[in-house]
Design a protein around this motif. Structure first.
Motif, mmCIF file in Angstrom:
data_model
loop_
_atom_site.group_PDB
_atom_site.id
_atom_site.type_symbol
_atom_site.label_atom_id
_atom_site.label_comp_id
_atom_site.label_asym_id
_atom_site.label_seq_id
_atom_site.Cartn_x
_atom_site.Cartn_y
_atom_site.Cartn_z
ATOM 1 N N THR A 108 36.049 -26.021 9.596
ATOM 2 C CA THR A 108 36.450 -27.080 10.283
ATOM 3 C C THR A 108 35.742 -27.440 11.660
ATOM 4 O O THR A 108 35.662 -28.445 12.382
ATOM 5 C CB THR A 108 38.142 -27.394 10.428
ATOM 6 N N HIS A 109 35.323 -26.163 12.321
ATOM 7 C CA HIS A 109 34.742 -26.328 13.382
ATOM 8 C C HIS A 109 33.062 -26.057 13.437
ATOM 9 O O HIS A 109 32.746 -25.025 12.868
ATOM 10 C CB HIS A 109 35.236 -25.086 14.404
ATOM 11 N N LEU A 110 32.579 -27.142 13.556
ATOM 12 C CA LEU A 110 31.281 -27.442 13.438
ATOM 13 C C LEU A 110 30.281 -27.736 14.360
ATOM 14 O O LEU A 110 30.855 -28.024 15.583
ATOM 15 C CB LEU A 110 30.991 -28.346 12.277
ATOM 16 N N TRP A 111 29.053 -27.867 14.378
ATOM 17 C CA TRP A 111 28.185 -28.077 15.350
ATOM 18 C C TRP A 111 27.160 -29.346 14.879
ATOM 19 O O TRP A 111 26.674 -29.213 13.772
ATOM 20 C CB TRP A 111 27.273 -26.985 15.457
ATOM 21 N N ALA A 112 27.312 -30.331 15.616
ATOM 22 C CA ALA A 112 26.484 -31.594 14.979
ATOM 23 C C ALA A 112 25.181 -31.763 16.210
ATOM 24 O O ALA A 112 25.219 -31.433 17.247
ATOM 25 C CB ALA A 112 27.307 -32.716 15.433
ATOM 26 N N ILE A 113 24.325 -32.074 15.577
ATOM 27 C CA ILE A 113 22.706 -32.188 16.154
ATOM 28 C C ILE A 113 22.428 -33.815 15.788
ATOM 29 O O ILE A 113 22.060 -34.184 14.638
ATOM 30 C CB ILE A 113 21.744 -31.250 15.584
ATOM 31 N N ILE A 114 22.498 -34.428 16.943
ATOM 32 C CA ILE A 114 22.123 -35.895 16.743
ATOM 33 C C ILE A 114 20.507 -36.045 17.524
ATOM 34 O O ILE A 114 20.544 -35.788 18.625
ATOM 35 C CB ILE A 114 23.191 -36.635 17.553
ATOM 36 N N THR A 115 19.638 -36.434 16.569
ATOM 37 C CA THR A 115 18.220 -36.529 16.732
ATOM 38 C C THR A 115 17.674 -38.130 16.921
ATOM 39 O O THR A 115 18.245 -38.675 15.901
ATOM 40 C CB THR A 115 17.285 -35.921 16.049
ATOM 41 N N LYS A 116 17.422 -38.400 18.005
ATOM 42 C CA LYS A 116 16.706 -39.857 18.093
ATOM 43 C C LYS A 116 14.966 -39.882 17.731
ATOM 44 O O LYS A 116 14.550 -39.010 18.219
ATOM 45 C CB LYS A 116 16.652 -40.412 19.645
ATOM 46 N N ILE A 134 24.898 -31.692 10.621
ATOM 47 C CA ILE A 134 26.228 -30.878 10.637
ATOM 48 C C ILE A 134 25.998 -29.542 10.210
ATOM 49 O O ILE A 134 25.942 -29.203 9.050
ATOM 50 C CB ILE A 134 27.241 -31.589 10.191
ATOM 51 N N LEU A 135 26.220 -28.454 11.244
ATOM 52 C CA LEU A 135 25.978 -26.991 10.906
ATOM 53 C C LEU A 135 27.241 -26.344 11.147
ATOM 54 O O LEU A 135 28.115 -26.893 11.743
ATOM 55 C CB LEU A 135 24.703 -26.454 11.694
ATOM 56 N N PRO A 136 27.283 -24.853 10.814
ATOM 57 C CA PRO A 136 28.550 -24.264 11.350
ATOM 58 C C PRO A 136 28.316 -23.870 12.915
ATOM 59 O O PRO A 136 27.163 -23.928 13.279
ATOM 60 C CB PRO A 136 28.397 -22.773 10.522
ATOM 61 N N ASN A 137 29.357 -23.870 13.612
ATOM 62 C CA ASN A 137 29.446 -23.772 14.828
ATOM 63 C C ASN A 137 29.117 -22.189 15.412
ATOM 64 O O ASN A 137 30.203 -21.428 15.121
ATOM 65 C CB ASN A 137 30.457 -24.210 15.564
ATOM 66 N N ARG A 138 27.871 -21.802 15.584
ATOM 67 C CA ARG A 138 27.763 -20.551 16.136
ATOM 68 C C ARG A 138 27.649 -20.377 17.869
ATOM 69 O O ARG A 138 26.899 -19.397 17.977
ATOM 70 C CB ARG A 138 26.472 -20.029 15.350
ATOM 71 N N SER A 139 28.031 -21.154 18.433
ATOM 72 C CA SER A 139 27.806 -21.286 19.815
ATOM 73 C C SER A 139 28.412 -20.139 20.664
ATOM 74 O O SER A 139 27.864 -19.910 21.491
ATOM 75 C CB SER A 139 28.190 -22.801 20.403
ATOM 76 N N SER A 146 24.417 -8.576 11.822
ATOM 77 C CA SER A 146 23.087 -9.259 11.038
ATOM 78 C C SER A 146 22.286 -10.375 12.087
ATOM 79 O O SER A 146 23.157 -11.106 12.501
ATOM 80 C CB SER A 146 23.330 -9.882 9.886
ATOM 81 N N VAL A 147 21.033 -10.488 11.992
ATOM 82 C CA VAL A 147 20.425 -11.208 12.681
ATOM 83 C C VAL A 147 20.503 -12.954 12.099
ATOM 84 O O VAL A 147 20.304 -12.840 11.038
ATOM 85 C CB VAL A 147 18.905 -10.836 12.927
ATOM 86 N N CYS A 148 20.837 -13.772 12.976
ATOM 87 C CA CYS A 148 21.247 -15.195 12.527
ATOM 88 C C CYS A 148 20.273 -16.210 13.489
ATOM 89 O O CYS A 148 20.368 -15.798 14.591
ATOM 90 C CB CYS A 148 22.566 -15.579 12.191
ATOM 91 N N LEU A 149 20.276 -17.220 12.961
ATOM 92 C CA LEU A 149 19.532 -18.264 13.794
ATOM 93 C C LEU A 149 21.015 -19.267 14.109
ATOM 94 O O LEU A 149 21.770 -19.595 13.342
ATOM 95 C CB LEU A 149 18.555 -19.066 13.292
ATOM 96 N N HIS A 150 20.885 -19.611 15.428
ATOM 97 C CA HIS A 150 22.004 -20.710 15.961
ATOM 98 C C HIS A 150 21.405 -22.093 15.027
ATOM 99 O O HIS A 150 22.303 -22.842 14.564
ATOM 100 C CB HIS A 150 21.842 -20.899 17.312
ATOM 101 N N GLN A 151 20.147 -22.534 14.898
ATOM 102 C CA GLN A 151 19.784 -23.732 14.296
ATOM 103 C C GLN A 151 18.338 -23.561 14.215
ATOM 104 O O GLN A 151 17.733 -22.620 14.460
ATOM 105 C CB GLN A 151 20.176 -24.848 15.065
ATOM 106 N N LEU A 152 17.791 -24.518 13.375
ATOM 107 C CA LEU A 152 16.424 -24.703 13.348
ATOM 108 C C LEU A 152 15.697 -25.534 14.114
ATOM 109 O O LEU A 152 16.262 -26.685 14.172
ATOM 110 C CB LEU A 152 15.845 -25.252 11.799
ATOM 111 N N TYR A 153 14.667 -25.333 14.753
ATOM 112 C CA TYR A 153 13.583 -26.306 15.570
ATOM 113 C C TYR A 153 12.326 -26.441 15.017
ATOM 114 O O TYR A 153 11.717 -25.509 14.535
ATOM 115 C CB TYR A 153 13.471 -25.649 16.974
ATOM 116 N N LEU A 154 12.109 -27.749 14.751
ATOM 117 C CA LEU A 154 10.767 -28.253 14.018
ATOM 118 C C LEU A 154 9.762 -27.768 15.247
ATOM 119 O O LEU A 154 9.835 -27.948 16.444
ATOM 120 C CB LEU A 154 10.559 -29.558 13.791
ATOM 121 N N ASN A 155 8.397 -27.459 14.646
ATOM 122 C CA ASN A 155 7.437 -27.083 15.691
ATOM 123 C C ASN A 155 7.209 -28.229 16.224
ATOM 124 O O ASN A 155 6.945 -29.457 15.559
ATOM 125 C CB ASN A 155 6.408 -26.302 14.920
ATOM 126 N N PRO A 156 6.592 -28.383 17.418
ATOM 127 C CA PRO A 156 6.099 -29.749 18.255
ATOM 128 C C PRO A 156 4.922 -30.126 17.403
ATOM 129 O O PRO A 156 4.106 -29.232 16.832
ATOM 130 C CB PRO A 156 5.516 -28.912 19.599
#
Length: 687
Positions: free
Chosen positions: A53-61, A234-239, A294-304
């Motif tokens: 229930t505890h998640l991470w939202a990424i809002i992109t314009k 919406i991703l799992p909250n790993r903050s 174990s090594v994990c990523l917070h989220q994915l970032y698209l290359n510029p």
């Protein structure tokens, strides 16, 4: 009558889950123990379910966005009472049109002045995702100043967790399209991103969907949708997870463990490069550790745009981070990094082999499986393909990784050791039986050695499940006798730190069969009145596992990388016909398709041919032994991701998870006794 809110199927009032789609019909906290159950369902929420229930939202314009304090532009239209606007998110910020002060500021180092207090807001029109903090952070693309993206991130709570997400619903409706995306080699989704947007999947969600097999290193996407020009993921909250670099700043951390972490990052390089997200590995604040380190990523970032990070960029970041850690430089690693920068090493496969070689310099490691299996008869043992590979777990059958001549180099193995072994077991009468013919046996012996430097454990575990048959009370007797006979046998025939050989295991099974067969003869039982039982058994010795079975009870293995694997093959008429080349539809169209071809007790030893396998445990996993009351009707195949995968985490309660699975099986099946034995095996590198 209870109407399923998801599929509108009519369920009996006693059901807790929909018989059609499995959707919970009431809150987990309302689950009660079944009247025929031998256990009590916990009244508190499962830790894993609660954490979802505890998640991470990424809002992109998707277009350049000028954020102004007096802006009235709506970001997401929810309803008149909970409209989220840009002005809400930035009302206390100043000069947000300039990215100079925020673009390179890590998430973890933001001060309270960078945060903006908000009201009770939702991100979607259905009021499902509520903002879970009094602060929203305006990132405004902190990682790349030349990007046209504007990003806002915020913690949210899913207030409708019992309902399918929009993404899950879309995946069901467009299953073939999503399967094609998962198998995509050339990332053509980039060229048809507009089509994905038209069906409701934002482009930002596609890399997560392609890389689902790399969970948990890559966050498994929870939900995604788009509204006008905004994409919401919406991703799992790993903050709150630990930063990788925070751990290796510890001077007591063994150097071999740092090499292990670097190799884990290297293994992710090619998959992330293929989906245009290799930038994700170059950001220190994006590299995290889970509870098992174990090594994990917070989220994915698209290359510029028009930018493709190189392998040289990757090792250069390692060099910088290691210098910042204050650790004493290691000459061998420095030389390796310099070789990559100069182009002498130009593939991730070569880099990985070199890192492994460095890690192994202090180890004299030999695979012990060969020594342990010298007595094994070839016809009785099956080794799974690539069972002894460790570092190539991502490369096996992996379409995303580019292949070259470096793959022919020998694969090195860093020693692994047990970190934890926990078991849970339960048997249940079911909803339609008046007596329980299932029986199980569990015996786990753990030897722990600990000092000021390290802690190691050694484990010997024997796990058995039997499903009896043969008339009133005979089934209970058969299953109980079989378990006791096997336990007594291995008490005297397994007394070293190696697994028993296949001949030894087979002899124990035949002894149990002879015991039951002789009992049938002594009591003049014949035909269908003869008692008998199925049997599945697992023997665990540290990281080595032997499994054996007779009948249609099953053993499964569940891992994050491979998912659910059925390790045994049912001894029944339908499966026998399939093995002979008959089509499955025809084989299981026979009226006797589910009749057993083998069982302990009804026939003498010459008719019993147990199947025995040896496996090496290479990654964190669950081993599940169960009777057919749990596995019938593809229950596990359809619901393993919900009920089993979360239990791999050491944070989850294994016993409560098994109880919830069996309670669900009572609603889904319930026609037979239900028994399950779960073993969670956690590993760690041996440093």
């Amino acid at each position: 009558m209870l109407i399923c809110p998801q599929c509108e199927f009519e369920n009996p009032d006693t059901n807790k889950f929909c018989q059609s789609c499995g959707t919970p019909l009431q809150s987990n906290c309302e689950l009660e123990s079944n009247s025929n159950s031998t256990f009590k369902i916990p009244t508190n929420l499962n830790d894993t379910v609660a954490s979802q229930t505890h998640l991470w939202a990424i809002i992109t314009k998707l277009q350049p966005l000028k954020l102004e304090n007096n802006s009235n532009k709506q970001l997401i239209a929810a309803n008149n009472n909970s409209t989220l606007q840009i002005s809400d998110l930035t009302s206390s910020a100043s000069n947000l049109e300039s990215t100079e002060t925020t673009e390179n500021t890590p998430l973890q180092s933001r001060t309270s002045s960078d945060l903006v207090k908000t009201e009770q807001l939702y991100l979607d029109p259905q009021n499902r995702y509520r903002i879970n903090t009094n602060y929203i952070e305006d990132l405004n693309n902190f990682n790349q100043s030349n990007s046209t993206l504007s990003v806002i991130e915020v913690a949210v709570i899913d207030e409708q967790i019992e309902q399918k997400t929009a993404l899950a619903t879309l995946q069901e409706q467009q299953s073939e399209l999503f399967a094609e995306l998962a198998d995509n080699v050339n990332n053509s989704y980039r060229s048809v991103a507009q089509y994905w947007n038209l069906i409701g999947v934002p482009t930002q969600a596609l890399p997560y969907l392609v890389l689902q097999k790399f969970t948990p290193a890559i966050p498994q996407i929870y939900d995604a949708w788009q509204y006008n020009e905004e994409a919401i993921v919406i991703l799992p909250n790993r903050s709150n997870w630990l930063l990788l670099t925070e751990l290796w700043n510890n001077p007591e951390l063994p150097f071999q463990q740092i090499l292990w972490f670097l190799n884990e990052l290297a293994k992710l390089w090619m998959p992330l490069t293929e989906v245009g997200c290799s930038q994700s590995l170059l950001m220190k604040e994006n590299l995290l550790l889970d509870e098992d380190q174990s090594v994990c990523l917070h989220q994915l970032y698209l290359n510029p745009p028009d930018t493709k990070p190189t392998l040289q960029n990757l090792v250069q970041t390692w060099q910088i981070w290691l210098q910042e850690s204050g650790r004493q430089p290691n000459q061998s690693l420095e030389e390796l990094i310099q070789q990559v920068i100069e182009g002498a090493i130009n593939t991730v496969e070569q880099l990985s082999v070199c890192l492994q070689q460095l890690a192994l310099e202090n180890f004299d490691f030999q695979a012990s499986v060969v020594d342990q299996t010298r007595e094994l008869e070839p016809s009785l043992i099956v080794f799974e393909e690539n069972e002894l590979e460790l570092f190539n777990e991502y490369e096996e059958d992996e379409e995303l990784i580019s292949h070259n001549d470096a793959e022919d180099q020998p694969t090195l193995m860093l020693p692994m050791q047990l970190a934890e072994v926990i078991d849970a077991s339960c048997t249940d009468l079911g909803t339609q039986r008046d007596h329980n013919e299932d029986f199980f046996g569990v015996k786990t012996e753990i030897k722990k050695k600990e000092n000021a430097v390290e802690k190691t454990i050694s484990v010997s575990g024997l796990y058995i499940v039997c499903d009896g048959m043969g008339g009133h009370e005979a089934g209970e007797v058969a299953s109980t006798m079989a378990v006791h006979a096997l336990e007594e046998y291995f008490q005297t025939h397994w007394f070293t730190d190696h697994l028993p050989g296949a001949k030894t295991i087979e002899a124990g099974i035949l002894l149990a069969n002879q015991t039951l067969y002789q009992t049938n003869l002594d009591h003049s039982r014949s035909g269908n009145s003869r008692m008998g039982t199925t049997m599945v058994m697992a023997l665990l010795q540290d990281t080595n596992l032997a499994i054996a079975h007779v009948g249609d009870s099953r053993i499964y293995r569940i891992t994050r990388q491979r998912g659910l694997e059925q390790l045994t093959q049912d001894h029944e008429v339908g499966q026998r016909e399939i093995n002979r080349g008959v089509e499955p539809e025809i084989a299981y169209g026979r009226p006797d398709a589910y009749q057993l071809t083998q069982a302990l007790g009804p026939r003498e030893n010459r008719h019993i041919k147990p199947e025995i396998k040896y496996l090496e445990i290479q990654e964190d996993c669950l081993i599940l032994l169960c009777s057919d009351g749990l596995s019938d009707n593809n229950l596990l195949e359809n619901h393993w991701e919900t009920y089993l995968t979360p239990l791999i985490s050491s944070k989850s309660n294994l016993e409560e998870g098994l109880f919830q699975l069996i309670d669900f099986a009572n609603q889904y099946n319930g026609h037979d006794n239900i028994t399950g034995v779960l073993v969670r095996i956690k590993l760690k590198p041996h440093f």
